[in-house]
Design an enzyme around this catalytic site. Structure first.
Site, short mmCIF file in Angstrom:
data_model
loop_
_atom_site.label_atom_id
_atom_site.label_comp_id
_atom_site.label_asym_id
_atom_site.label_seq_id
_atom_site.Cartn_x
_atom_site.Cartn_y
_atom_site.Cartn_z
N ASP B 382 0.86 -1.15 0.00
CA ASP B 382 0.00 0.00 0.00
C ASP B 382 0.92 1.22 0.00
O ASP B 382 2.11 1.10 0.29
CB ASP B 382 -0.84 -0.06 1.27
CG ASP B 382 -1.74 1.13 1.40
OD1 ASP B 382 -2.29 1.54 0.38
OD2 ASP B 382 -1.88 1.64 2.52
N LYS B 383 0.39 2.35 -0.34
CA LYS B 383 1.26 3.52 -0.32
C LYS B 383 1.06 4.34 0.95
O LYS B 383 1.97 4.49 1.76
CB LYS B 383 1.01 4.40 -1.55
CG LYS B 383 1.98 5.57 -1.63
CD LYS B 383 1.73 6.43 -2.82
CE LYS B 383 0.51 7.30 -2.66
NZ LYS B 383 0.63 8.28 -1.60
N THR B 384 -0.17 4.82 1.10
CA THR B 384 -0.41 5.74 2.20
C THR B 384 -0.31 5.00 3.52
O THR B 384 -0.97 4.00 3.73
CB THR B 384 -1.80 6.34 2.06
OG1 THR B 384 -1.97 6.75 0.73
CG2 THR B 384 -1.98 7.49 3.00
N LYS B 721 -15.93 18.19 -0.23
CA LYS B 721 -14.48 18.07 -0.25
C LYS B 721 -14.17 16.68 -0.77
O LYS B 721 -14.74 15.70 -0.30
CB LYS B 721 -13.96 18.21 1.18
CG LYS B 721 -12.49 18.04 1.37
CD LYS B 721 -12.16 18.10 2.84
CE LYS B 721 -12.44 16.76 3.50
NZ LYS B 721 -12.13 16.72 4.92
N ARG B 764 -0.93 15.15 -1.88
CA ARG B 764 -2.30 14.64 -2.01
C ARG B 764 -3.20 15.83 -2.25
O ARG B 764 -3.16 16.80 -1.52
CB ARG B 764 -2.74 13.94 -0.73
CG ARG B 764 -2.07 12.65 -0.49
CD ARG B 764 -2.17 12.30 0.95
NE ARG B 764 -3.50 11.87 1.34
CZ ARG B 764 -3.88 10.61 1.36
NH1 ARG B 764 -3.04 9.68 1.00
NH2 ARG B 764 -5.08 10.26 1.73
N THR B 844 -2.22 1.41 -4.84
CA THR B 844 -2.68 2.52 -4.03
C THR B 844 -4.01 3.03 -4.56
O THR B 844 -4.34 2.86 -5.73
CB THR B 844 -1.65 3.66 -4.01
OG1 THR B 844 -2.22 4.77 -3.34
CG2 THR B 844 -1.25 4.06 -5.41
N ASP B 846 -4.55 6.15 -4.44
CA ASP B 846 -4.29 7.54 -4.77
C ASP B 846 -4.31 7.78 -6.26
O ASP B 846 -4.29 6.87 -7.07
CB ASP B 846 -2.90 7.92 -4.24
CG ASP B 846 -3.02 8.65 -2.93
OD1 ASP B 846 -4.17 8.94 -2.56
OD2 ASP B 846 -2.00 8.90 -2.30
N ASN B 989 -8.48 -0.80 4.11
CA ASN B 989 -8.61 -1.11 2.68
C ASN B 989 -7.56 -2.10 2.20
O ASN B 989 -7.62 -2.57 1.08
CB ASN B 989 -8.55 0.18 1.85
CG ASN B 989 -7.27 0.92 2.09
OD1 ASN B 989 -6.60 0.69 3.09
ND2 ASN B 989 -6.89 1.77 1.18
#
Lengths: 372, 1445
Positions: B382-384, B721, B764, B844, B846, B989
């Site tokens: 995963d990245k985050t 948002k 981000r 990811t 993202d 996730n």
């Protein structure tokens, strides 16, 4: 930390041994053991490190082997096969079951005198004393004089457990098949006088002390041996009951040494068993001088049916037992092989070093290009 | 669903809250445990064999004795189970006997009860800081707003407080809640383990229904915080609680090595059967030969008859199986378990895996797959939160098309970074932030009464600062000083204050916002949105709030429909009434009261809504705003002028970062209630926004919205948002005709370009948008929404639809860029892992640009790499693109690169880095694929192509992937490529991915514990993965592989002895080894040394493993335990058994030895051979190894001596009385014990030595290197220079007669230290340059030896030759590169981009892009070309190259 949730998690997540000392942190202890930093010897198996060990093995083994070989060769041994399957053999006549008792005599010559104590063995070949059923077929507690077992032998002895509703003593196939040839040795002192001088054969002192005194005991009791064995019968192939094996009381019954020797089942199908001892009389005279001997055999034991062989062996012994040159040869062989391997490995190593040196030097000049 | 009756009882007998995790009771233990153990096939096998022994015809051993080992194994396992069960029982007991206050109907008051006595339907009274004993529906709270805060750390590890709400209808009770008056019926769903969902409804006696949601449920295991007291009714108790349903215990996986081992066990079974068959046939023939001959040694059956040869053969077969059963290692499974437990222990204890900042070490949650760690081929990350810290820092923003770069903020962050990297203990005392931060946190800690108190803030170790920050963040979730104290951009600050002033002046006018310019109004809205549009909980020191009944709510008018509904729900009326009149009174009130709403008929809602909305706005404004401002004003008096310390607790770190950012612009969120949000501005004072709705964030919508009533304009505003890609699509389409529309369009395109810029920087991005709703629109939407909310089935879908209706036609306000900082050591870890031959895929959620940039930052993508980007709009396009990429990848693979020079330059400079690259290919490929294309690519027809392409690529980056896709990718690689996969992630996730992978690793970081709960291993930081895999994984694999091989060897060799004997005992299944030795040999005599070796042996030291990660590849290729190794091992075992049998055989041939006096030396020989063999295999000899070996021999001797003197008539048939004692007096015994093991092991030793020096494996080289380097002085920097000399004589000596004074041993060291020095952090290039000047030739050469295993395979006479040639080639190419090209790397690669564009030929967007060129989606019409900025690391590289040249 409320629920079982955490309790479970703890069981598996916490270190098996809670860190001590440093309070309040989960920091593991910085000990050599826990950090797997125990001081260690780290041998590396390469040609260079192993070379010495090959040489060392060679250097140690070859002398040992020579020593053993010399010892073994100093042992005097003579072997007389008296199976009698060959027509020429004096014992040939005994092959037929009709002739009983059959006594045959074999002469042989000792070219050298046997010095020191001489041991007389009988040897059997192709005799599977180590067969699983055979090995089991005995009752040790009966043999140790247990009266209960005497009259009610173990089931392991089947089918040599009872005969005509009487318990067999000693029971079992091993005892039943006891070696029952009688061997006598005569020396012809000089050609002129044909009267053979009997060689005194000692029949005691041929077994382990523990066997005779601990493992094998006659049934307890005050009366004669015959009374003590009352209610038992002899094994089917025996000619006489167990209490008549010998005239001497301390060599009769279960503690008869020939019997004890037989009961120690041989490891391999070709074996010898100690039969008699010929003790050295004094230092000046050889125990068995060189010359002509007669071997008188009371031939009872049938081995030809299963292609077995019978031998009589006379042998002196050394510190390492009977004559066996194998061990010495093995030591010498292994030692030499090891030495050769050492040589091979070192030459290979040299070769490689040489080759890499050559290629290294040809390669070297190119290097400056890279960093220039 | 379950139904709770009015009296609190329910239809089935109420479940109690007793916790029972034990499996056994005293009575059931033996049968149940045995039953469980017999699920293991091996146990059944051994018991069957032991039982076979009871048949007299085939019995080989004493029946009782044969059972012993099986019973021993079963007993050991049973004891282990018993102990585990006992500890579970103890913890159950402790939990069951916790106390809490339960309402007793008899005594009509709350009484103390144990937890286990709580039943479903009981009313429970809980106070602050108490732990919730069961799943409880919240009915009453001391909080004025009917709220209750709980901390769910025990459940999911999230440290922020969650808000729970009293059930609708009970919140407005004036008096204390009285359980006796509770008459409602509660319907709820069946117990399930979904922590984030609870559905049900409460039916009041009036017949009204009210929905119940997870906001009403207090979950077992959580802790009440910030709330004086609550009362609730137990809904689920005991094992039906969600917490316990979620508790699945440890995971049981089977490792690859174990699977392979089981396969080899089957081979052993086959071998056993073959041996037995052979023996049976032999016995049959033997019997036929001797039977009719009346052999003396032939023992007839008990009835005197003889067995037929066939029957005898069958019996012999069965007996042989018993005798040779040792071949199937009974103790193997137990030993492996023991070794694994010890390995887990050592991994847990590794101090280098301990994270000081979080005070946590690595946790092994799966006990039995440690060796899988050493065989991983693919890492899915995963990245985050995994690669990055998941500590969001506000970096910059754009509002209304204007960019505010926040330079000061960037500098501030840089300062942190410096402080971070300098590892100083200094706590800047003058810095206001630290003071404030720490004081604040201490205050809050004290006030919130957190029981766990602050961890001792030791400043001792390094990085005290970071540690302190993280400690603070344990209490205030997601907020370190770094995130809190944003330095505002002066321009923007000015604009904000201007807005503020303007509005303050004009706030009493009709349209206050109209006075602002559009830009300023956007700025204002932007910050309001940042402040309001989130789910941040504000906690302030004045906690807990008391239940004050005189709150404005009674004075203030109805605020929302919800509010309205809530206040006039019948249940409340009932309870009010029932306090006086009981049940009877509730009915009339139901009819008379405004309960028409209770039916939620849409008409009435709408009607009421209309009514409500048509109320004059000013009055609401004044009430809603000014009155509150006044009512709150006094509270603030005590600390005038002083900024009140507020803590923000957010569910996600971005939210907190944004709120802190807004606060930096003096737009501070000061209070949040379920229905209102208060924002404080310097001039305007406190603005209270009525919070009409919150549409929470979800990963499908990728946005969140709030509906508020603006206190100034009284408009209903929607603030949204969300991810820019989503929000940009939802904007109000603007016509290009009118000026305003054009302006808007311009703003959007500008914003988009800034967004791209942010993404390029790896930030981000979030877009902020706004929508103004007319009252009619709102009413219309609300009606639908309420329907959706109250529907029981399909609620999620309906809510989703409803949200879609609201979030359209948005007006773009601006966008923010938040930095997600890389964790420490991520680039280094990735490069190490890659050198270790691991393929790293990043999956990811993202957006692509962000992901690509993070990937660059963490060196996942190289500057000189070609990147294939796969963005397809349709399956067909995807297929075509894949095809094209494949062709491209294949076309460039074979011909290797004279023109692709950049790659080779870097090869020349960083030999170690290039080690993992296959030497033939030039710059490697990387694949970037987005979620949509991934969905197409994962379909059946394309997955093979996709995989094939991915295999050609050095790294793969999947962006915008959903959790499901993540797991699908892992599954695909795992099943199709048959590769060992590891998934690492930190969030919910990633759970599915973690579960699918062979090894799942969770980061025990900030995003809760779900990932950790699902994982097999939990690490505190990503960088620990390096040590976990490269060191511990390798060790575990190599130890276990060697141990398993050794086990097979040992058993085969032992059984071989027995087998050879069959040739000399008529195949009668006789054994010369005493049955006791036979049975206990494995279990007692020879087990300890191999366990010690299996636990402690280190084939290569940790330092070398870390220095030379490519050593890890041996595990990937299963070098240690492969079929060839297994069979070689078996052959060696056969050979050794031949030696060990025939030397004693010949030595005792024709002697008077008896069976067991001959068998005992053989046993001794076997033991010695085993130990010596183990000695050859053992790489590190600690005192424990010596002890274990000594102990083994001693144990054998002692046991033999005792056993042989214990009983003169026992143990038939061997009756070994005094055997050992006699043997010890026999010199031949010692002689054969010396010669036999040596002979048996001589070949092995020889080949090992030969192979070790002629064709050494990587591992052996590593070992040699370790040894050489170890001898040299300690400091790594001097290793080469100083270590060279002292080593020289040593090598001379060891080389003996060769006398060749050159290289090999010293070379190893040289070369490995100098690459080490080239590692950036280790030392400066200058330092590395010096040693290499001494002998520059060495590094490359040895490196080659190490990196190309092909060159060291057998059959090659001289190992050095081939790689050197290869090296020469490489040198040649690097030589050819003009030096100037080094400095024009960016240009070159951008050229590459252009040239690759031609490849695309219009089909979507396949781009190779590199550092300087940013790929832009085709969707966006504008192509933003940024001037190639020299990246810091790139320039660093150039600097470094310059140094070298």
């Amino acid at each position: 930390m409320a629920t079982n949730y955490d309790v479970k998690a703890d069981v598996y997540s916490k270190p098996l041994c809670a860190p001590k000392g440093t309070a309040n942190t989960r920091r593991p202890n910085n000990t050599a053991f826990k950090q797997q930093r125990l001081p260690a010897w780290k041998p590396i198996l390469t040609a260079s490190t192993m070379m010495p060990s090959f040489f060392i093995v060679g250097l140690i083994f070859i002398p040992i082997g020579i020593g053993i070989l010399v010892t073994s060769n100093n042992i005097q041994e003579t072997e007389i096969d008296y199976t009698g399957t060959e027509a020429s053999s004096p014992c040939n006549k005994c092959l037929s079951p009709v002739v009983t008792p059959c006594i045959c005599t074999i002469n042989f010559t000792l070219k050298e005198a046997f010095k020191g104590n001489v041991y007389m063995y009988y040897g059997l070949s192709n005799f599977y004393q180590n067969h699983r059923h055979y090995v089991k077929s005995r009752d040790d507690s009966q043999l140790s004089g247990n009266t209960k077992a005497l009259l009610n032998p173990s089931r392991e002895c089947e089918p040599y457990r009872r005969n005509e509703d009487k318990p067999i003593a000693p029971c079992g196939a091993i005892a039943n098949s006891v070696f029952n040839d009688t061997l006598e040795l005569f020396w012809i002192a000089n050609e002129s006088d044909p009267t053979p001088i009997p060689i005194p054969l000692k029949k005691k002192g041929i077994v382990w002390w523990t066997d005779k005194n601990v493992k094998f005991r006659n049934p307890p009791g005050k009366g004669s041996l015959e009374e003590r064995f009352n209610g038992t019968t002899k094994p089917p192939s025996w000619h006489k009951p167990v209490y008549m094996l010998d005239s001497e009381d301390d060599n009769n019954g279960f503690i008869n040494e020939d019997f004890i020797v037989w009961m120690r089942t041989a490891a391999l199908p070709t074996f010898r068993k100690l039969y008699r001892r010929i003790d050295r009389k004094n230092d000046s005279q050889p125990t068995l001088p060189a010359g002509q001997y007669y071997l008188n055999i009371t031939y009872n034991y049938p081995v030809h049916s299963f292609h077995g062989r019978k031998r009589m062996v006379l042998s002196t012994i050394s510190w390492m037992g009977g004559k066996n040159s194998f061990l010495g040869i093995a030591y010498i062989t292994v030692g030499s092989i090891s030495f050769l391997l050492g040589v091979a490995i070192s030459s290979l190593y040299c070769l490689r070093a040489l080759l890499s040196y050559i290629s290294f030097s040809t390669w070297r000049p190119r290097m400056p290009l890279k960093r220039s | 669903g379950a139904r709770l009756g009015p009296q609190g009882g329910c239809a089935p007998p109420a479940a109690d809250n007793r916790l029972k995790t034990t499996k056994y009771t005293l009575l059931s233990f033996v049968p149940k445990n045995l039953f469980e153990q017999f699920h293991r096939l091996a146990n059944v096998y051994f018991v069957l064999i032991a039982l076979l022994n009871f048949a007299p015809a085939v019995s080989a051993f004493q029946p009782g004795l044969a059972l012993a080992p099986v019973l021993f194994i079963l007993a050991v396992t049973a004891l282990k189970d018993l102990w585990e069960d006992y500890s579970r029982r103890r913890s159950d007991l402790a939990i069951n006997h916790r106390g809490c206050l339960v309402f007793s109907r008899e005594e009509k008051k709350y009484v103390h009860r144990f937890w286990k006595e709580i039943h479903v339907g009981d009313f429970v009274h809980l106070r602050c800081n108490e732990i919730i004993p069961a799943d409880i529906l919240l009915l009453s709270s001391s909080d004025p707003d009917g709220l209750c805060h709980i901390e769910t750390a025990n459940l999911d590890g999230e440290t922020n407080l969650k808000r729970r709400q009293v059930v609708r209808g009970f919140s407005e009770l004036v008096s204390e809640f009285n359980p006796l008056t509770f008459t409602s019926v509660i319907e709820c769903e069946k117990p399930n383990n979904d922590l984030s969902r609870f559905r049900g409804c409460i039916i009041h006696s009036s017949g009204q229904r009210a929905g119940l949601h997870k906001e009403n449920l207090l979950l077992r295991g959580c802790t009440i915080r910030n709330t004086e007291a609550v009362v609730g009714i137990v809904i689920y108790a005991g094992h039906e609680t969600k917490a316990l349903l979620n508790n699945s215990g440890p995971r049981y996986k089977r490792s690859q090595l174990e699977r392979q081992m089981n396969c080899d066990v089957l081979w052993c079974v086959l071998l056993l059967i073959c041996m037995s068959l052979f023996s049976a046939v032999g016995h049959g023939l033997w019997v036929r030969r001797y039977q009719e001959k009346k052999a003396l040694f032939d023992v007839p059956e008990s009835d005197g008859s003889s067995l037929s040869p066939v029957t005898a053969a069958v019996y012999s077969f069965l007996t042989m199986i018993i005798v040779l059963q040792v071949l199937i290692p009974i103790s193997l499974y137990v030993s492996i378990e023991i070794v694994k437990v010890c390995q887990v222990y050592f991994i847990n204890q590794d101090i280098d895996l301990y994270d000081e900042e979080t005070d946590s070490q690595l946790q092994c949650r799966a006990l039995n797959i440690t060796e899988d760690l050493g065989q991983i081929q693919y890492i899915f990350s995963d990245k985050t939160g995994t690669l990055t810290e998941n500590k969001m820092v506000f970096r910059r923003c754009t509002v209304s098309g204007v960019e505010y770069s926040h330079d000061a903020n960037a500098q501030r962050l840089a300062r942190y970074q410096e402080a971070d990297s300098e590892e100083e203990e200094v706590v800047p005392k003058g810095g206001s932030w630290s003071q404030r931060g720490s004081i604040g946190s201490h205050q809050s800690v004290r006030i919130v009464h957190r029981t766990q108190s602050t961890k001792s803030q030791r400043r001792s170790g390094s990085r005290a600062e970071a540690k302190r920050a993280s400690m603070l963040s344990r209490h205030t979730a997601f907020s370190s000083p770094m995130e809190k104290d944003i330095t505002p951009d002066p321009k923007l600050l000015e604009k904000v204050s201007e807005c503020d002033r303007c509005l303050a002046l004009s706030r009493h006018q009709e349209q206050p916002l109209a006075h602002l310019s559009p830009e300023l109004s956007d700025v204002f809205d932007f910050f309001i949105a940042l402040t309001v549009c989130n789910a941040v909980v504000v906690t302030s020191p004045d906690q807990p709030r008391q239940k004050v009944r005189v709150r404005f709510e009674l004075k203030s008018p109805v605020k929302t429909i919800e509010d309205f509904l809530r206040r006039f729900t019948p249940s409340r009326l009932t309870s009010v009434c029932s306090s006086t009149g009981g049940l009877a009174a509730s009915k009339p009130s139901h009819k008379s009261g405004p309960s028409f709403l209770s039916s939620l008929s849409s008409d009435s809602v709408f009607l009421k809504l209309e009514e409500r909305l048509s109320q004059p706005t000013p009055s609401i404004a004044s009430n809603g705003y000014s009155s509150q401002a006044e009512s709150w004003a006094p509270e603030q008096k005590p600390e005038p002028g002083q900024e009140r310390e507020l803590r923000y607790e957010a569910e996600s770190p971005d939210e907190a970062a944004l709120v802190y950012a807004a606060r930096a612009y003096s737009c501070a969120l000061v209070d949040r209630l379920p229905d209102q949000v208060s924002v404080e501005l310097p001039h305007l004072g406190r603005l209270t926004f009525e919070l009409l709705h919150t549409l929470g964030f979800d990963s499908i919508r990728k946005r969140m919205s709030v509906v508020i009533r603006h206190p100034l304009t009284d408009e209903i505003n929607v603030y949204t948002k969300g991810a820019d890609s989503v929000v940009m699509d939802l904007l109000l389409p603007c016509s290009s005709e009118e000026a305003r529309g054009r302006h808007q369009k311009k703003i959007r395109s500008k914003t988009q370009s800034f967004l791209n810029l942010y993404a390029m920087e790896g930030l981000r991005t979030l877009c902020i948008a706004k929508r103004v709703l007319s009252k009619e629109e709102y009413a219309c939407w609300l009606q639908g929404h309420l329907e959706a909310e109250s529907s029981l089935d399909n609620r999620e879908e309906l809510l989703f639809q409803s949200a879609l209706r609201l979030e359209t036609n948005l007006h773009l306000l601006g966008a923010t860029g938040i930095e997600d900082r890389l964790q420490d050591g991520v680039p280094e870890t990735i490069s190490k892992l890659r050198q270790a031959g691991l393929q790293i895929w990043v999956l990811t959620g993202d957006k692509q640009e962000t992901a690509v940039n993070i990937a660059h930052a963490c060196k996942l993508l190289d500057h000189d790499e070609e990147i294939i980007t796969l963005n397809a709009e349709s399956p067909e396009a995807c297929a075509a693109l894949l095809e094209q990429c494949l062709q491209y990848a294949q076309s460039r693979a074979p011909h290797s690169t004279p023109e692709k020079t950049e790659g080779n330059v870097s090869v020349g400079l960083f030999p170690l880095c290039s080690a993992s690259k296959s030497p033939v290919s030039g710059p490697s490929l990387s694949l970037v694929i987005d979620g949509r294309s991934l969905a197409y690519a994962l379909e059946k027809n394309l997955e093979d192509k996709f995989l094939f392409l991915a295999k050609q690529c050095r790294s793969v980056l999947c962006c915008r992937s959903t959790p499901l896709q993540k797991s699908m990718v892992v599954k695909l690689v795992r099943s199709k490529l048959k590769a060992m996969t590891l998934a690492i992630g930190d969030g919910a996730n990633d759970v599915s991915m973690i579960q699918v992978a062979d090894v799942g690793v969770g980061i025990s970081g900030q995003e809760g514990m779900q990932a950790v709960m699902a994982s097999d291993f939990a690490v505190p930081k990503f960088r620990y993965l390096e040590r976990l895999l490269i060191v511990h994984g390798h060790w575990c694999y190599s130890r276990l592989a060697n141990m398993v091989l050794y086990f097979f060897y040992k058993n085969t060799m032992f059984v071989g002895l027995l087998f050879w004997f069959q040739f000399y005992c008529g195949f009668s299944a006789s054994a010369m080894i005493d049955q006791w030795y036979l049975i206990f040999f494995n279990l007692l005599f020879s087990s300890l040394p191999q366990l010690v070796t299996g636990v402690l042996d280190k084939d290569v030291s940790a330092d070398v493993l870390l220095l030379e990660p490519q050593l890890y590849k041996s595990g990937q290729k299963m070098e240690e335990y492969r079929p060839r190794a297994f069979w070689l091992n078996m052959v060696d075992a056969a050979f050794q058994s031949l030696i060990c049998f025939f030397i004693p055989y010949l030595a005792y041939y024709d002697s008077d030895v008896d069976v067991f006096t001959w068998g005992t030396p053989i046993t001794a020989i076997a033991l010695l051979t085993f130990l010596l063999h183990l000695g050859i295999e053992t790489k590190t000899w600690t005192w424990l190894n010596w002890m274990a070996c000594g102990f083994s021999i001693l144990l054998f001797l002692v046991v033999a001596l005792i056993y042989n003197s214990a009983c003169s008539t026992c143990y038939p048939p061997s009756n070994p009385y005094w055997t050992m004692q006699t043997l010890l007096g026999d010199p031949v015994f010692y002689l054969i014990c010396l010669v036999t093991p040596v002979t048996a092991l001589l070949p092995r030793l020889f080949f090992k030595a030969l192979q070790g020096s002629l064709f050494p494996t990587q591992l052996q080289l590593g070992r040699q290197l370790a040894k050489k380097c170890h001898k040299s002085p300690k400091t790594p920097k001097d290793t080469f220079a100083q270590g060279h000399l002292p080593r020289e004589p040593k090598t001379e000596l060891s080389r003996g007669s060769t006398g060749n004074p050159s290289e090999s041993p010293s070379r190893d060291c040289a070369l490995h230290t100098s690459p080490h020095m080239q590692q950036p952090p280790a030392c400066s290039p200058k330092a590395s340059g010096e040693p290499s000047a001494v002998d520059t030739s060495m590094p490359l050469r040895e490196n080659n030896l190490l990196e190309s295993p092909g060159s060291s395979t057998a059959g090659e006479a001289v190992s050095g030759e081939c790689p050197r040639d290869h090296q020469r080639k490489r040198l040649g190419t690097s030589q050819a590169v003009p030096l100037s090209s080094l400095f024009s790397l960016p240009n070159l690669s951008s050229l590459g981009c252009v040239s690759s564009l031609s490849l695309v030929s219009g089909l979507g967007s396949v781009l190779r892009f590199s550092r300087s060129s940013l790929h832009v989606d085709k969707r966006d019409s504008e192509f933003l070309s940024n001037p190639p900025q020299p990246e810091p690391d790139l320039s660093g590289l150039q600097r470094q190259t310059a140094e070298y040249l």
